[in-house]
Scaffold this motif. Structure first.
Motif, PDB file in Angstrom:
ATOM      1  N   ILE A  13     -11.020   9.578 -14.058  1.00  0.00           N
ATOM      2  CA  ILE A  13      -9.610   9.359 -13.735  1.00  0.00           C
ATOM      3  C   ILE A  13      -9.481   8.481 -12.496  1.00  0.00           C
ATOM      4  CG2 ILE A  13      -7.440  10.489 -13.095  1.00  0.00           C
ATOM      5  CD1 ILE A  13      -8.339  11.059 -15.935  1.00  0.00           C
ATOM      6  N   GLU A  14      -8.543   7.514 -12.593  1.00  0.00           N
ATOM      7  CA  GLU A  14      -8.113   6.762 -11.412  1.00  0.00           C
ATOM      8  C   GLU A  14      -6.690   7.216 -11.088  1.00  0.00           C
ATOM      9  OE1 GLU A  14      -8.588   2.260 -10.352  1.00  0.00           O
ATOM     10  OE2 GLU A  14      -6.619   2.526 -11.315  1.00  0.00           O
ATOM     11  N   VAL A  15      -6.509   7.778  -9.889  1.00  0.00           N
ATOM     12  CA  VAL A  15      -5.179   8.199  -9.449  1.00  0.00           C
ATOM     13  C   VAL A  15      -4.473   6.964  -8.889  1.00  0.00           C
ATOM     14  CG1 VAL A  15      -3.872   9.810  -8.017  1.00  0.00           C
ATOM     15  CG2 VAL A  15      -6.125  10.473  -8.898  1.00  0.00           C
ATOM     16  N   ARG A  16      -3.375   6.571  -9.536  1.00  0.00           N
ATOM     17  CA  ARG A  16      -2.685   5.329  -9.171  1.00  0.00           C
ATOM     18  C   ARG A  16      -1.362   5.632  -8.470  1.00  0.00           C
ATOM     19  NH1 ARG A  16      -3.457   0.983 -14.143  1.00  0.00           N
ATOM     20  NH2 ARG A  16      -5.745   0.870 -14.009  1.00  0.00           N
ATOM     21  N   GLY A  17      -1.141   4.950  -7.338  1.00  0.00           N
ATOM     22  CA  GLY A  17       0.098   5.089  -6.614  1.00  0.00           C
ATOM     23  C   GLY A  17       0.941   3.830  -6.709  1.00  0.00           C
ATOM     24  N   HIS A  18       2.262   3.994  -6.920  1.00  0.00           N
ATOM     25  CA  HIS A  18       3.193   2.868  -7.064  1.00  0.00           C
ATOM     26  C   HIS A  18       4.427   3.122  -6.194  1.00  0.00           C
ATOM     27  CE1 HIS A  18       0.996   1.336 -10.612  1.00  0.00           C
ATOM     28  NE2 HIS A  18       0.850   2.629 -10.926  1.00  0.00           N
ATOM     29  N   THR A  19       5.084   2.020  -5.771  1.00  0.00           N
ATOM     30  CA  THR A  19       6.321   2.104  -4.995  1.00  0.00           C
ATOM     31  C   THR A  19       7.373   1.197  -5.624  1.00  0.00           C
ATOM     32  OG1 THR A  19       5.752   0.257  -3.526  1.00  0.00           O
ATOM     33  CG2 THR A  19       4.958   2.449  -2.883  1.00  0.00           C
ATOM     34  N   ASP A  20       8.603   1.273  -5.065  1.00  0.00           N
ATOM     35  CA  ASP A  20       9.624   0.295  -5.483  1.00  0.00           C
ATOM     36  C   ASP A  20       9.431  -0.981  -4.663  1.00  0.00           C
ATOM     37  OD1 ASP A  20      10.724   0.763  -2.952  1.00  0.00           O
ATOM     38  OD2 ASP A  20      12.125   2.272  -3.702  1.00  0.00           O
ATOM     39  N   ASN A  21      10.400  -1.905  -4.738  1.00  0.00           N
ATOM     40  CA  ASN A  21      10.199  -3.216  -4.115  1.00  0.00           C
ATOM     41  C   ASN A  21      10.804  -3.320  -2.712  1.00  0.00           C
ATOM     42  OD1 ASN A  21      12.886  -3.227  -4.803  1.00  0.00           O
ATOM     43  ND2 ASN A  21      12.886  -5.330  -5.625  1.00  0.00           N
ATOM     44  N   ARG A  22      11.308  -2.223  -2.183  1.00  0.00           N
ATOM     45  CA  ARG A  22      11.864  -2.291  -0.838  1.00  0.00           C
ATOM     46  C   ARG A  22      10.752  -2.219   0.200  1.00  0.00           C
ATOM     47  NH1 ARG A  22      16.569   2.200  -1.037  1.00  0.00           N
ATOM     48  NH2 ARG A  22      14.794   3.364  -1.877  1.00  0.00           N
ATOM     49  N   GLY A  23      10.849  -3.029   1.249  1.00  0.00           N
ATOM     50  CA  GLY A  23       9.818  -3.057   2.274  1.00  0.00           C
ATOM     51  C   GLY A  23       8.804  -4.139   2.013  1.00  0.00           C
ATOM     52  N   SER A  24       7.932  -4.357   2.995  1.00  0.00           N
ATOM     53  CA  SER A  24       6.929  -5.422   2.894  1.00  0.00           C
ATOM     54  C   SER A  24       5.820  -5.028   1.936  1.00  0.00           C
ATOM     55  CB  SER A  24       6.338  -5.718   4.277  1.00  0.00           C
ATOM     56  OG  SER A  24       5.598  -4.592   4.733  1.00  0.00           O
ATOM     57  N   ASP A  25       5.106  -6.080   1.450  1.00  0.00           N
ATOM     58  CA  ASP A  25       3.983  -5.817   0.542  1.00  0.00           C
ATOM     59  C   ASP A  25       2.934  -4.939   1.215  1.00  0.00           C
ATOM     60  OD1 ASP A  25       5.322  -7.380  -1.217  1.00  0.00           O
ATOM     61  OD2 ASP A  25       3.997  -9.132  -1.031  1.00  0.00           O
ATOM     62  N   LYS A  26       2.633  -5.250   2.492  1.00  0.00           N
ATOM     63  CA  LYS A  26       1.590  -4.511   3.204  1.00  0.00           C
ATOM     64  C   LYS A  26       1.988  -3.046   3.359  1.00  0.00           C
ATOM     65  CE  LYS A  26      -1.108  -4.516   7.481  1.00  0.00           C
ATOM     66  NZ  LYS A  26      -1.348  -5.192   8.789  1.00  0.00           N
ATOM     67  N   LEU A  27       3.230  -2.796   3.738  1.00  0.00           N
ATOM     68  CA  LEU A  27       3.685  -1.422   3.927  1.00  0.00           C
ATOM     69  C   LEU A  27       3.619  -0.644   2.620  1.00  0.00           C
ATOM     70  CD1 LEU A  27       5.052   0.758   5.691  1.00  0.00           C
ATOM     71  CD2 LEU A  27       7.251  -0.217   5.004  1.00  0.00           C
ATOM     72  N   ASN A  28       4.102  -1.255   1.516  1.00  0.00           N
ATOM     73  CA  ASN A  28       4.104  -0.550   0.241  1.00  0.00           C
ATOM     74  C   ASN A  28       2.697  -0.309  -0.285  1.00  0.00           C
ATOM     75  OD1 ASN A  28       6.887  -0.074  -0.374  1.00  0.00           O
ATOM     76  ND2 ASN A  28       7.150  -2.296  -0.596  1.00  0.00           N
TER      77      ASN A  28
END
Length: 361
Positions: free
Chosen positions: A288-303
């Motif tokens: 298993i690879e545990v994958r984390g995702h965010t929305d598009n608010r904020g900088s690329d580095k922060l997300n």
């Protein structure tokens, strides 16, 4: 040197072992014959020598006894005369450790001393006072009405006399004594009466255990209760995720959320994560690879950083709850959205963690 040797002998005798613990001697009479050695006052004309002592006493209380004491001794003056000292005293004894094998005590008292110096000289009847220390050491059993003890003591006796031949004024002598003390009549308490009590009534039988709760309803028999099964009527034999949907290449974790701008799981996430734990334990060979995702608010580095930490938080939860599958964590930031980031509902859907199946059977 003679004083040192005698003192050492008395101290050693006080430490002699015994075979039984002594009882409380309250109410017992005793007689104690002892041999004595007197170290006379250096100003006396007489020389140090041996003598005899007999004590007759009564134990008034565990710590206190009173006794009549008679001692006598003849002490040479040059080669032709002697100084005979004969004392009659009433003494009080205070015992430190009644009931122990070795019972140290203090002694204090006074009385009359007859001092007969040489032939043809009068006998002087004078007052005397004495005090000292000693120890009673139990010999043999100490539980009957007759008991035997070793008695050792050292005391200082002062004679109140003045202006007599061969005697200094108010001489003081040191006297060591060793002997046996015979005790009679100490009360021996009777053994306690044993009263047989009626046997207690038998305890009431324990109540029957409650019936086990009925198993949760699972209509399609996929191992997921109907109450949370989002994919009813799963074909028999399919591998399903925590919400009852057939596993293909990814296990979704709906309801797993975090504190704002944080990787800390909120308590409400535990329900879904616990079902994920159960799912992975059924298939421990899946990688298993545990994958984390965010929305598009904020900088690329922060997300990217936030998604990585959230993926690791879920991975650690699974490991802490006994998952043994091969697990890795990776954050993808705002890549791979699954909904429109222009709406709040779409951004909520994009803030997610999933379990990607990357290997295994």
């Amino acid at each position: 040197m003679k004083r040192v040797i005698l003192g050492s002998l008395v101290a050693a005798t006080c430490l002699t072992g015994a075979t039984a613990l002594a009882d409380d001697d309250t109410g017992a009479w005793y007689v104690a014959p002892m041999g004595q050695y007197s170290l006379l006052d250096d100003k006396r004309a007489a020389k140090d020598d041996f003598g005899l002592d007999v004590a007759l006493g009564y134990n008034f209380a565990p710590h206190f006894a009173g006794e009549f004491n008679y001692s006598t001794g003849s002490f040479r003056i040059h080669d032709q005369a002697s100084d005979k000292l004969e004392a009659f005293t009433l003494d009080a004894m205070f015992k430190l450790l009644p009931g122990s094998i070795v019972d140290p005590y203090f002694l204090i008292g006074g009385g009359e001393l007859n001092d007969e110096v040489g032939r043809g000289l009068p006998t002087y009847n004078t007052w005397t006072a004495e005090g000292g220390v000693g120890a009673l050491t139990a010999i043999g059993p100490q539980t009957g009405s007759f008991r035997l003890q070793l008695r050792t003591e050292a005391k200082y006796r002062r004679e109140f006399i003045q202006n007599t031949a061969y005697n200094p004024n108010n001489p003081g002598d040191v006297i060591f004594g060793v002997g046996l003390q015979f005790e009679f009549g100490a009360p021996v308490p009777p053994p306690p009466k044993v009263v047989e009590a009626a046997p207690p009534p038998p305890p009431p039988p324990p109540p029957p255990p409650p019936p086990p709760p009925p198993p949760p309803l699972d209509s399609d028999h996929d191992g997921v209760p109907d109450s949370i099964d989002q994919c009813p009527n799963t074909p028999p034999g399919d591998k399903v995720d925590s919400v009852g949907c057939t596993i293909k290449d990814e296990i979704k974790l709906p309801g797993v959320t975090f504190a704002t701008n944080s990787a800390d799981l909120v308590p409400e996430s535990a329900t879904t994560l616990n079902y994920a734990v159960d799912t992975l334990k059924k298939y421990p060979q899946m990688v298993i690879e545990v994958r984390g995702h965010t929305d598009n608010r904020g900088s690329d580095k922060l997300n990217l950083n936030l998604s990585q930490r959230r993926a690791e938080s879920v991975m650690n939860y699974l490991k802490d709850h006994g998952v043994t599958n091969s697990l890795t964590a990776k954050g993808y930031g705002k890549e791979n959205p699954i909904a429109d980031n222009k709406t709040e509902e779409g951004r909520l859907a994009n803030r997610r963690v999933t379990l990607r199946i990357v290997g295994g059977p």
